[in-house]
Scaffold this motif. Sequence first.
Motif, PDB file in Angstrom:
ATOM      1  N   ALA A 127       1.391  -1.429  -0.114  1.00  0.00           N
ATOM      2  CA  ALA A 127      -0.233   0.612   0.197  1.00  0.00           C
ATOM      3  C   ALA A 127       1.136   1.051  -0.243  1.00  0.00           C
ATOM      4  CB  ALA A 127      -0.972  -0.049   1.433  1.00  0.00           C
ATOM      5  N   LEU A 128       1.708   1.524   1.355  1.00  0.00           N
ATOM      6  CA  LEU A 128       2.452   2.525   0.722  1.00  0.00           C
ATOM      7  C   LEU A 128       3.323   2.372  -0.530  1.00  0.00           C
ATOM      8  CD1 LEU A 128       4.630   4.954   2.355  1.00  0.00           C
ATOM      9  CD2 LEU A 128       6.144   3.008   2.631  1.00  0.00           C
ATOM     10  N   ARG A 129       4.169   1.696  -1.505  1.00  0.00           N
ATOM     11  CA  ARG A 129       4.457   1.600  -2.177  1.00  0.00           C
ATOM     12  C   ARG A 129       3.275   2.453  -3.552  1.00  0.00           C
ATOM     13  NH1 ARG A 129       7.175  -4.079  -4.593  1.00  0.00           N
ATOM     14  NH2 ARG A 129       7.682  -3.503  -2.677  1.00  0.00           N
ATOM     15  N   TRP A 130       2.475   1.803  -3.475  1.00  0.00           N
ATOM     16  CA  TRP A 130       1.025   2.895  -4.418  1.00  0.00           C
ATOM     17  C   TRP A 130       0.706   3.405  -4.470  1.00  0.00           C
ATOM     18  CZ3 TRP A 130      -0.892   1.378  -8.591  1.00  0.00           C
ATOM     19  CH2 TRP A 130      -1.296  -0.387  -9.294  1.00  0.00           C
ATOM     20  N   ILE A 131       1.292   4.519  -2.882  1.00  0.00           N
ATOM     21  CA  ILE A 131       1.382   5.595  -2.642  1.00  0.00           C
ATOM     22  C   ILE A 131       1.843   6.715  -3.160  1.00  0.00           C
ATOM     23  CG2 ILE A 131       0.711   7.184  -0.229  1.00  0.00           C
ATOM     24  CD1 ILE A 131      -1.113   5.470   0.560  1.00  0.00           C
ATOM     25  N   VAL A 132       3.504   5.878  -3.092  1.00  0.00           N
ATOM     26  CA  VAL A 132       4.278   7.203  -3.241  1.00  0.00           C
ATOM     27  C   VAL A 132       3.693   6.738  -4.657  1.00  0.00           C
ATOM     28  CG1 VAL A 132       7.073   7.645  -3.015  1.00  0.00           C
ATOM     29  CG2 VAL A 132       5.318   6.060  -0.728  1.00  0.00           C
ATOM     30  N   GLY A 133       4.144   5.946  -5.284  1.00  0.00           N
ATOM     31  CA  GLY A 133       4.064   5.831  -6.331  1.00  0.00           C
ATOM     32  C   GLY A 133       2.484   6.876  -7.564  1.00  0.00           C
ATOM     33  N   LEU A 134       1.219   7.059  -6.602  1.00  0.00           N
ATOM     34  CA  LEU A 134       0.933   7.545  -7.231  1.00  0.00           C
ATOM     35  C   LEU A 134       0.465   8.929  -7.264  1.00  0.00           C
ATOM     36  CD1 LEU A 134      -2.546   8.143  -7.932  1.00  0.00           C
ATOM     37  CD2 LEU A 134      -2.961   7.617  -5.749  1.00  0.00           C
ATOM     38  N   GLY A 135       2.061   9.754  -5.513  1.00  0.00           N
ATOM     39  CA  GLY A 135       2.141  10.858  -5.646  1.00  0.00           C
ATOM     40  C   GLY A 135       3.325  11.278  -6.441  1.00  0.00           C
ATOM     41  N   THR A 136       4.075  10.400  -6.869  1.00  0.00           N
ATOM     42  CA  THR A 136       5.339  10.501  -7.879  1.00  0.00           C
ATOM     43  C   THR A 136       4.075  11.104  -8.977  1.00  0.00           C
ATOM     44  OG1 THR A 136       6.680   9.455  -6.855  1.00  0.00           O
ATOM     45  CG2 THR A 136       6.935   9.826  -8.779  1.00  0.00           C
TER      46      THR A 136
END
Length: 227
Positions: A3-12
């Motif tokens: 979930a953290l990876r998805w959040i960081v990816g979406l933010g980027t």
Amino acid sequence: MKALRWIVGLGTLLIAAGAFTLSFGKLHTIGEIAGYGDKSWIYPSIVEGFVTLCTLAAFLRHGQRGAWYPWLVGLAGFSYSLWANAVPESVPVEVVRAIPVMCIPLSVHMFIIIAGLVDQMAQRAAEMKAMEAEAEADEASEGFGFFDEATPEDFAPDDNAPVSPAPEGQTPVIETVPDGQPVKVTRTRKVRTSLASRETYLQLARDAKTDEKRAQWLRMADVAAGN
């Protein structure tokens, strides 16, 4: 963690999209000033797309010989984009018009670099897969020989009797057994070692699950470097 990876990816992705939108407006403006008219929207795509292409080539070539080249070209493209966004009115029209012409051969060269690096990665992955399969096969068969059935009459009962030499790479072992029982002849396996690239062995060492395997791959990397 996922979930953290998805959040960081979406933010980027959102940051990149917002930055491109704002940069697009400034570069579109200097494209109009340079006289591109209704085709001015292509100009920001050329500049930002070229910088992205150089960044990808530099990332893939990181740690290899010649990695400085895509970094240098990408830094030059980034510097121009920064200049055009910060002080667009100071960019000479001649420079604005020269950028697309310069990007033609440089972008083609970057594509050739990326394509070559992708092919190398695919070849290295295939080599690693083959090496791992060979290592697993060696581990599975370690400590076992190949046995043939023979009768006691096939071998002389005393040390003075002639014994036919075994084929190259194979050693007969004659065991003393009761009469009428078969004799097992152990033939040692002849191992053929084919050297891969040093980088392949180093990658295998990094991925090794045990210290013993890691040391083995590091020794193979030293041998490959010596050849």
